[in-house]
Design an enzyme around this catalytic site. Structure first.
Site, PDB file in Angstrom:
ATOM      1  CE  LYS A 281      -3.795  -1.956   2.765  1.00  0.00           C
ATOM      2  NZ  LYS A 281      -4.926  -1.687   1.868  1.00  0.00           N
ATOM      3  NE  ARG A 355     -10.970  -9.988  -2.026  1.00  0.00           N
ATOM      4  CZ  ARG A 355     -11.309  -9.052  -2.918  1.00  0.00           C
ATOM      5  NH1 ARG A 355     -11.622  -9.403  -4.161  1.00  0.00           N
ATOM      6  NH2 ARG A 355     -11.353  -7.783  -2.564  1.00  0.00           N
TER       7      ARG A 355
END
Length: 507
Positions: A281, A355
């Protein structure tokens, strides 16, 4: 904080401060009774322009002759015709912010049950009052060397002139206080830094909850060796680049009359810090990635609320926890991993890691033969773009479950918005090399994340709550919100009511 109900004339109540809502126009109810006893003090303040009862305005009167209270706090709730749930909560928050600044231990709130809100009874108003008090009294001071002065208020009485509403007010305050404590639990876990709140810490916290529950909560914590043997390789792949070992945490509450009654399962994403892994990120704002375990925090907060309310329902909380870090062992873009369900996943972006832990947790939930499964996760930035910071995103494979959650969000005023789960979106997850890819491109990012999870929830009613926009606030007010503990608690209370309502016999 205690919330007793007092049946009395607020003008005669001896307390450090009496709080009263004031509407625009003629005074009525508790405000009128206080006005009459104080030689029309409230009317005079309004007429002189010293106090305007617009929504959110407050005025502290340090001495009010004729009243038993030492202080009088006026709170504007605006135009009665415009008073709805949102404006009501804004008025309560304004009252609590002003009240909690005072150096007092006890106070009384008069007339909250008299405010007219369509379809909202006294118990709902009392519940919102208790939640507001605890939410505004919350302080995160665990990591400060000098915590500062704590909130003084320890007792807030709710005053009513109607004896018939005592039970209703007490019921609402009980639920509101329990939810408020659960929200505080979730906020504290969220606000703790990543070097403290690790997967191991969450496992230990669950064990502490179990020990304090006097046997009401059974806790099981699976470590990496057990997860490896189980086949939860997707969950393990996320934490591979970290020195912190991953955990799968189960908290089982069996409150139904039949302990074998199908449970309702809550599954929380517990990424205690998310660098993005190899798909790193940007550095700006990365400190907020300690909040990437907001779903796990909400499961902890809800389970704490459950222990306080003791619903006659079977409830299981599952937390899939890992730390997503880049190092030589970390999962790389292009790697293919095997899930607990047996499906293979091509990892196209290691920052789509939530996920990957949730899919194994959803598969693990199958063994409980659940009545419903709701997963909660700070899953996608796309949800923030779509819904901002006001509504939680909702995706489900069962319309009845989705409606139940939407209704619960409206009742708790912790709202969600239903997004589609259409087959047309599933093809975005096609992979040339594995059964499924872990991302589906920029378009409909929140929905394709839900599509991914739906592949692992095909044997039970399932819903996904994306709380990326609602789990915390940024900027000057940075901090965890504790959402959606209120929504989840209401959903469970509604299921309890359904389960324990006698069914009419059919001929």
């Amino acid at each position: 904080m205690e919330f007793p109900v007092v049946i009395a004339n607020p003008a005669q109540l001896e307390t450090a401060c009496v709080v009263v809502p004031v509407l625009e126009g003629d005074l009525s109810g508790a405000a009128a009774r206080l006005d009459d006893a104080s030689e029309k003090l409230i009317s005079q303040l309004i007429e002189r322009g010293d106090f305007k009862p617009e929504l959110g305005n407050t005025l502290l009167v340090p001495f009010a002759p004729g009243l038993g209270a030492q202080r009088l706090l006026l709170v504007g709730f605006g135009n009665e015709d415009k008073l709805d749930e949102s404006r009501f909560k804004r008025g309560l928050d304004a009252a609590m912010i002003a009240l909690l600044k005072l150096p007092i231990e006890d106070a009384a709130f008069a007339g909250v049950n008299e405010l007219s809100i369509e379809l909202r009874d006294a118990d709902w108003k009392a519940r919102m009052l208790a939640e507001s008090a605890l939410r505004n009294a919350y302080r995160f001071t665990e990591m400060k060397s000098k915590p500062g002065e704590p909130v003084s208020l320890t007792r807030l009485s709710v005053v009513s002139a109607d004896k018939g509403q005592r039970a209703e007010l007490e019921a609402g305050l009980h639920i509101g206080a329990a939810i408020g404590e659960g929200v505080s639990e979730a906020r504290t876990l969220g606000n703790l830094p990543g070097n403290v709140c690790t997967p191991r810490y969450l496992g230990e916290r669950a064990e502490q909850l179990g020990q304090a529950s006097a046997g009401a909560l059974k806790v099981t914590v699976l470590g990496e060796e057990e997860l490896e043997a189980l086949g939860a390789l997707s969950l393990l792949s996320v934490g591979r680049g970290s020195e912190e070992p991953s955990r799968l945490i189960m908290m089982e509450y069996r409150g139904a009359e039949d302990e074998n009654e199908a449970p309702h399962v809550l599954v929380g994403k517990g990424i205690t810090f998310d660098t993005g892994g190899i798909s790193l990120k940007p550095g700006a704002g990365m400190d907020e990635m300690k909040y990437d375990m907001g779903g796990a925090a909400s499961v902890f907060g809800t389970m704490r609320t459950v222990l306080a309310l003791k619903p006659k329902l079977n409830i299981i909380g599952i937390v899939a926890s890992a730390e997503n870090m880049p190092d030589g062992r970390a999962t790389k873009p292009g790697d293919i991993i095997k899930t607990l369900k047996g499906l293979t996943v091509e990892v196209l972006n290691t920052d789509a890691e939530g996920r990957l832990v949730l899919c194994d947790a959803l598969t693990y939930a199958e063994r409980f033969e659940p009545a419903s499964v709701v997963d909660i996760a700070t899953l996608t930035g796309a949800c923030v773009i779509a819904l901002g910071n006001h509504a939680t995103g909702l995706i489900s494979n069962d319309d009845d479950l989705a409606l139940d959650l939407l209704d619960a969000g409206e009742e708790a005023w912790d709202r969600a918005w239903h997004m589609p789960l259409w087959d047309e979106y599933q093809s975005q997850l096609d992979s040339n090399f594995a059964d499924i890819a872990n991302i589906g491109g920029r378009e409909a990012g929140m929905i394709t994340a839900g599509c991914f999870l739906s592949r692992f929830a095909d044997t039970f009613p399932w819903a996904h709550l994306d709380i990326a926009g609602t789990a915390w606030m940024s900027g000057k007010q940075k901090g965890a919100s504790g959402r959606p503990v209120g929504l989840l608690t209401q959903y469970l209370l509604d299921r309890e009511a359904e389960l324990n309502t006698p069914q009419e016999e059919t001929v």
